[in-house]
Motif scaffolding. Structure first.
Motif, PDB file in Angstrom:
ATOM      1  N   LYS A  69       0.817  -1.211   0.000  1.00 14.72           N
ATOM      2  CA  LYS A  69       0.000   0.000   0.000  1.00 14.72           C
ATOM      3  C   LYS A  69       0.851   1.262   0.000  1.00 14.72           C
ATOM      4  O   LYS A  69       0.331   2.376  -0.114  1.00 14.72           O
ATOM      5  CB  LYS A  69      -0.919   0.019   1.228  1.00 14.72           C
ATOM      6  CG  LYS A  69      -1.935  -1.089   1.236  1.00 14.72           C
ATOM      7  CD  LYS A  69      -3.054  -0.857   0.253  1.00 14.72           C
ATOM      8  CE  LYS A  69      -4.104  -1.948   0.388  1.00 14.72           C
ATOM      9  NZ  LYS A  69      -5.249  -1.744  -0.530  1.00 14.72           N
ATOM     10  N   ASN A  73       5.967  -3.268  -3.877  1.00 15.89           N
ATOM     11  CA  ASN A  73       5.276  -4.443  -4.376  1.00 15.89           C
ATOM     12  C   ASN A  73       6.152  -5.673  -4.512  1.00 15.89           C
ATOM     13  O   ASN A  73       5.660  -6.753  -4.779  1.00 15.89           O
ATOM     14  CB  ASN A  73       4.625  -4.117  -5.728  1.00 15.89           C
ATOM     15  CG  ASN A  73       3.439  -3.199  -5.553  1.00 15.89           C
ATOM     16  OD1 ASN A  73       2.347  -3.656  -5.220  1.00 15.89           O
ATOM     17  ND2 ASN A  73       3.643  -1.900  -5.727  1.00 15.89           N
ATOM     18  N   LYS A 123      12.088  -4.120 -11.118  1.00 15.08           N
ATOM     19  CA  LYS A 123      13.120  -3.287 -11.722  1.00 15.08           C
ATOM     20  C   LYS A 123      13.953  -2.599 -10.637  1.00 15.08           C
ATOM     21  O   LYS A 123      15.177  -2.540 -10.710  1.00 15.08           O
ATOM     22  CB  LYS A 123      12.431  -2.227 -12.601  1.00 15.08           C
ATOM     23  CG  LYS A 123      13.124  -1.959 -13.920  1.00 15.08           C
ATOM     24  CD  LYS A 123      12.331  -0.969 -14.740  1.00 15.08           C
ATOM     25  CE  LYS A 123      11.204  -1.652 -15.507  1.00 15.08           C
ATOM     26  NZ  LYS A 123      10.488  -0.705 -16.397  1.00 15.08           N
TER      27      LYS A 123
ATOM     28  N   MET B   1       8.574  -0.416 -21.277  1.00 16.40           N
ATOM     29  CA  MET B   1       7.826  -1.592 -20.815  1.00 16.40           C
ATOM     30  C   MET B   1       8.049  -1.806 -19.331  1.00 16.40           C
ATOM     31  O   MET B   1       9.145  -1.674 -18.826  1.00 16.40           O
ATOM     32  CB  MET B   1       8.311  -2.826 -21.593  1.00 16.40           C
ATOM     33  CG  MET B   1       7.493  -4.073 -21.320  1.00 16.40           C
ATOM     34  SD  MET B   1       8.469  -5.572 -21.540  1.00 16.40           S
ATOM     35  CE  MET B   1       8.983  -5.917 -19.865  1.00 16.40           C
ATOM     36  N   ASN B   2       6.992  -2.138 -18.672  1.00 18.31           N
ATOM     37  CA  ASN B   2       7.113  -2.415 -17.253  1.00 18.31           C
ATOM     38  C   ASN B   2       6.316  -3.670 -16.955  1.00 18.31           C
ATOM     39  O   ASN B   2       5.099  -3.696 -17.053  1.00 18.31           O
ATOM     40  CB  ASN B   2       6.564  -1.221 -16.455  1.00 18.31           C
ATOM     41  CG  ASN B   2       6.830  -1.412 -14.969  1.00 18.31           C
ATOM     42  OD1 ASN B   2       7.028  -2.539 -14.520  1.00 18.31           O
ATOM     43  ND2 ASN B   2       6.827  -0.329 -14.237  1.00 18.31           N
ATOM     44  N   GLN B   3       7.012  -4.718 -16.588  1.00 18.04           N
ATOM     45  CA  GLN B   3       6.360  -6.006 -16.363  1.00 18.04           C
ATOM     46  C   GLN B   3       5.721  -6.117 -14.998  1.00 18.04           C
ATOM     47  O   GLN B   3       5.045  -7.079 -14.683  1.00 18.04           O
ATOM     48  CB  GLN B   3       7.362  -7.150 -16.569  1.00 18.04           C
ATOM     49  CG  GLN B   3       8.280  -7.445 -15.379  1.00 18.04           C
ATOM     50  CD  GLN B   3       9.430  -6.447 -15.223  1.00 18.04           C
ATOM     51  OE1 GLN B   3       9.341  -5.298 -15.686  1.00 18.04           O
ATOM     52  NE2 GLN B   3      10.479  -6.859 -14.564  1.00 18.04           N
ATOM     53  N   ASP B   4       5.932  -5.110 -14.153  1.00 22.34           N
ATOM     54  CA  ASP B   4       5.464  -5.225 -12.782  1.00 22.34           C
ATOM     55  C   ASP B   4       4.006  -4.817 -12.654  1.00 22.34           C
ATOM     56  O   ASP B   4       3.587  -3.808 -13.201  1.00 22.34           O
ATOM     57  CB  ASP B   4       6.299  -4.332 -11.862  1.00 22.34           C
ATOM     58  CG  ASP B   4       7.764  -4.725 -11.900  1.00 22.34           C
ATOM     59  OD1 ASP B   4       8.051  -5.923 -11.887  1.00 22.34           O
ATOM     60  OD2 ASP B   4       8.604  -3.812 -11.982  1.00 22.34           O
ATOM     61  N   TYR B   5       3.246  -5.588 -11.899  1.00 21.53           N
ATOM     62  CA  TYR B   5       1.905  -5.179 -11.554  1.00 21.53           C
ATOM     63  C   TYR B   5       1.991  -4.275 -10.333  1.00 21.53           C
ATOM     64  O   TYR B   5       2.582  -4.621  -9.315  1.00 21.53           O
ATOM     65  CB  TYR B   5       1.026  -6.396 -11.231  1.00 21.53           C
ATOM     66  CG  TYR B   5      -0.251  -5.992 -10.562  1.00 21.53           C
ATOM     67  CD1 TYR B   5      -1.249  -5.378 -11.291  1.00 21.53           C
ATOM     68  CD2 TYR B   5      -0.438  -6.179  -9.203  1.00 21.53           C
ATOM     69  CE1 TYR B   5      -2.415  -4.963 -10.682  1.00 21.53           C
ATOM     70  CE2 TYR B   5      -1.607  -5.765  -8.577  1.00 21.53           C
ATOM     71  CZ  TYR B   5      -2.587  -5.163  -9.335  1.00 21.53           C
ATOM     72  OH  TYR B   5      -3.739  -4.749  -8.727  1.00 21.53           O
ATOM     73  N   ILE B   6       1.411  -3.127 -10.438  1.00 22.07           N
ATOM     74  CA  ILE B   6       1.411  -2.199  -9.317  1.00 22.07           C
ATOM     75  C   ILE B   6      -0.009  -2.017  -8.816  1.00 22.07           C
ATOM     76  O   ILE B   6      -0.883  -1.616  -9.568  1.00 22.07           O
ATOM     77  CB  ILE B   6       1.951  -0.818  -9.740  1.00 22.07           C
ATOM     78  CG1 ILE B   6       3.279  -0.952 -10.472  1.00 22.07           C
ATOM     79  CG2 ILE B   6       2.076   0.104  -8.537  1.00 22.07           C
ATOM     80  CD1 ILE B   6       4.415  -1.346  -9.587  1.00 22.07           C
ATOM     81  N   GLU B   7      -0.235  -2.286  -7.554  1.00 19.22           N
ATOM     82  CA  GLU B   7      -1.604  -2.107  -7.067  1.00 19.22           C
ATOM     83  C   GLU B   7      -1.859  -0.620  -6.812  1.00 19.22           C
ATOM     84  O   GLU B   7      -0.950   0.126  -6.478  1.00 19.22           O
ATOM     85  CB  GLU B   7      -1.873  -2.965  -5.831  1.00 19.22           C
ATOM     86  CG  GLU B   7      -1.565  -2.349  -4.494  1.00 19.22           C
ATOM     87  CD  GLU B   7      -2.170  -3.180  -3.354  1.00 19.22           C
ATOM     88  OE1 GLU B   7      -3.040  -2.648  -2.648  1.00 19.22           O
ATOM     89  OE2 GLU B   7      -1.793  -4.357  -3.178  1.00 19.22           O
ATOM     90  N   LEU B   9      -2.454   2.881  -5.403  1.00 17.29           N
ATOM     91  CA  LEU B   9      -2.013   3.358  -4.106  1.00 17.29           C
ATOM     92  C   LEU B   9      -2.991   4.344  -3.511  1.00 17.29           C
ATOM     93  O   LEU B   9      -3.473   5.231  -4.193  1.00 17.29           O
ATOM     94  CB  LEU B   9      -0.657   4.046  -4.232  1.00 17.29           C
ATOM     95  CG  LEU B   9       0.511   3.162  -4.631  1.00 17.29           C
ATOM     96  CD1 LEU B   9       1.795   3.957  -4.557  1.00 17.29           C
ATOM     97  CD2 LEU B   9       0.579   1.951  -3.745  1.00 17.29           C
ATOM     98  N   PRO B  10      -3.284   4.186  -2.213  1.00 18.46           N
ATOM     99  CA  PRO B  10      -4.099   5.188  -1.542  1.00 18.46           C
ATOM    100  C   PRO B  10      -3.339   6.510  -1.477  1.00 18.46           C
ATOM    101  O   PRO B  10      -2.109   6.516  -1.505  1.00 18.46           O
ATOM    102  CB  PRO B  10      -4.290   4.619  -0.134  1.00 18.46           C
ATOM    103  CG  PRO B  10      -3.453   3.407  -0.019  1.00 18.46           C
ATOM    104  CD  PRO B  10      -2.859   3.091  -1.336  1.00 18.46           C
ATOM    105  N   ILE B  12      -1.663   9.166   0.320  1.00 16.91           N
ATOM    106  CA  ILE B  12      -1.035   9.345   1.626  1.00 16.91           C
ATOM    107  C   ILE B  12      -0.342  10.695   1.611  1.00 16.91           C
ATOM    108  O   ILE B  12       0.552  10.907   0.808  1.00 16.91           O
ATOM    109  CB  ILE B  12       0.028   8.249   1.864  1.00 16.91           C
ATOM    110  CG1 ILE B  12      -0.519   6.849   1.651  1.00 16.91           C
ATOM    111  CG2 ILE B  12       0.672   8.399   3.238  1.00 16.91           C
ATOM    112  CD1 ILE B  12      -1.387   6.372   2.754  1.00 16.91           C
ATOM    113  N   LEU B  55      -8.004   1.568   4.791  1.00 17.20           N
ATOM    114  CA  LEU B  55      -7.327   1.465   3.494  1.00 17.20           C
ATOM    115  C   LEU B  55      -6.399   0.251   3.432  1.00 17.20           C
ATOM    116  O   LEU B  55      -5.931  -0.118   2.365  1.00 17.20           O
ATOM    117  CB  LEU B  55      -6.510   2.728   3.228  1.00 17.20           C
ATOM    118  CG  LEU B  55      -7.288   4.013   2.937  1.00 17.20           C
ATOM    119  CD1 LEU B  55      -6.346   5.206   2.922  1.00 17.20           C
ATOM    120  CD2 LEU B  55      -8.001   3.884   1.587  1.00 17.20           C
ATOM    121  N   GLY B  56      -6.093  -0.320   4.597  1.00 17.99           N
ATOM    122  CA  GLY B  56      -5.170  -1.456   4.618  1.00 17.99           C
ATOM    123  C   GLY B  56      -3.705  -1.045   4.619  1.00 17.99           C
ATOM    124  O   GLY B  56      -2.825  -1.882   4.474  1.00 17.99           O
ATOM    125  N   VAL B  57      -3.455   0.248   4.764  1.00 12.62           N
ATOM    126  CA  VAL B  57      -2.059   0.705   4.817  1.00 12.62           C
ATOM    127  C   VAL B  57      -1.395   0.152   6.081  1.00 12.62           C
ATOM    128  O   VAL B  57      -0.234  -0.236   6.072  1.00 12.62           O
ATOM    129  CB  VAL B  57      -1.982   2.247   4.806  1.00 12.62           C
ATOM    130  CG1 VAL B  57      -0.544   2.728   4.988  1.00 12.62           C
ATOM    131  CG2 VAL B  57      -2.570   2.776   3.511  1.00 12.62           C
TER     132      VAL B  57
END
Lengths: 159, 159
Positions: A69, A73, A123, B1-7, B9-10, B12, B55-57
């Motif tokens: 959060k 990640n 990365k 290119m970015n292979q990362d999944y990013i959730e 973000l709340p 803050i 928020l789960g932070v």
DNA sequence: TGTGAAATCATGATGTA
DNA sequence: TACATCATGATTTCACA
């Protein structure tokens, strides 16, 4: 024969254990609520918790952050090979200066040092390894496992 | 290119960060003290903390126990090889039932699963591996590193 | 989001078994 | 030594702006 070194244990009775079970799951629980559950006074809980702190059975309290959060990640574990065993301490000191390294152990087995790392992305992890870790004097090489998912995490069980 | 999944973000802000820095180091800190440090009211802190929880932070709070003071003197990491990749879940479920296993990750690299273990002694660890882990349906073999000493442990840094 | 007042709590002193 | 009780000052929490 027992080759293990055992440090002397403080006396922990059942009331202490009950208190520990409650406060290790929720550090903000009112001591009066703990007191009611345990059938003693609030002051008794207060004194017990103070004693457990003094004994070092508990080292403090914390709110637990969810790294994802905050944009962190990627979680990884990394084994570190040293050029020479005596580089132990200086390498650990260098690792401590890198905030992404959240845990560091001296270990037996193939690695001399073993660390846990939190980075924003894969990365970011690669960059950290290439630009910061491989530059540390004394590190020969490293081996990384990325955590795809944390299944669970808890503290050691109170009897 | 970015292979990362990013959730996602709340949001803050700096006040949230300041609050997080304080409460992640000491969960029992009076919110009024946090409020004074931040120049806002106590209720504001209370609401912010509630929001960060929603928020789960932050996922909660805990008193941190020192395993050695409870007789848990051996800390180890263990990589698990599976017979077949599809045994993932059932193995993780079996591992969850063993209280000495305090952390469990699905990983990339040579191991499919990676765990952290707290046992009373090295003997207790060996017994656990021989009698409980090797018996789990789906585990091919395991590789263990014992932590000789934890050098440091912390949470991910708040910006 | 923030403020303020009522309800609740933490904490130290003191007495007791 | 460990705990209960009590008093007081601080904190949490909720209705409301």
């Amino acid at each position: 024969m027992n080759q293990d070194y055992i440090e002397p244990l403080p006396q922990i009775d059942e009331l202490d254990e009950k208190i520990l079970r409650l406060i290790t799951k929720n550090a903000r629980i009112p001591f009066l609520e703990v007191a009611r559950e345990c059938g003693v006074s609030g002051a008794a809980i207060h004194q017990r918790v103070q004693r457990l702190l003094n004994l070092g059975v508990i080292s403090g309290s914390e709110f637990v952050v969810n790294p994802a959060k905050l944009g962190y990640n990627t979680c990884a574990y990394m084994g570190v090979y040293l050029e020479k065993a005596k580089f132990h301490t200086q390498v650990a000191e260098a690792l401590r200066k890198i905030p992404e390294i959240v845990e560091c152990h001296y270990t037996t087995g193939q690695y001399a040092i073993f660390v846990k790392i939190q980075t924003k992305t894969n990365k970011h992890l690669k960059k950290l390894i290439d630009e910061e870790l491989q530059e540390i004097e004394g590190i020969a090489r490293t081996e990384t496992f990325i955590s795809l998912e944390m299944d669970f995490k808890r503290q050691v069980a109170i009897k």
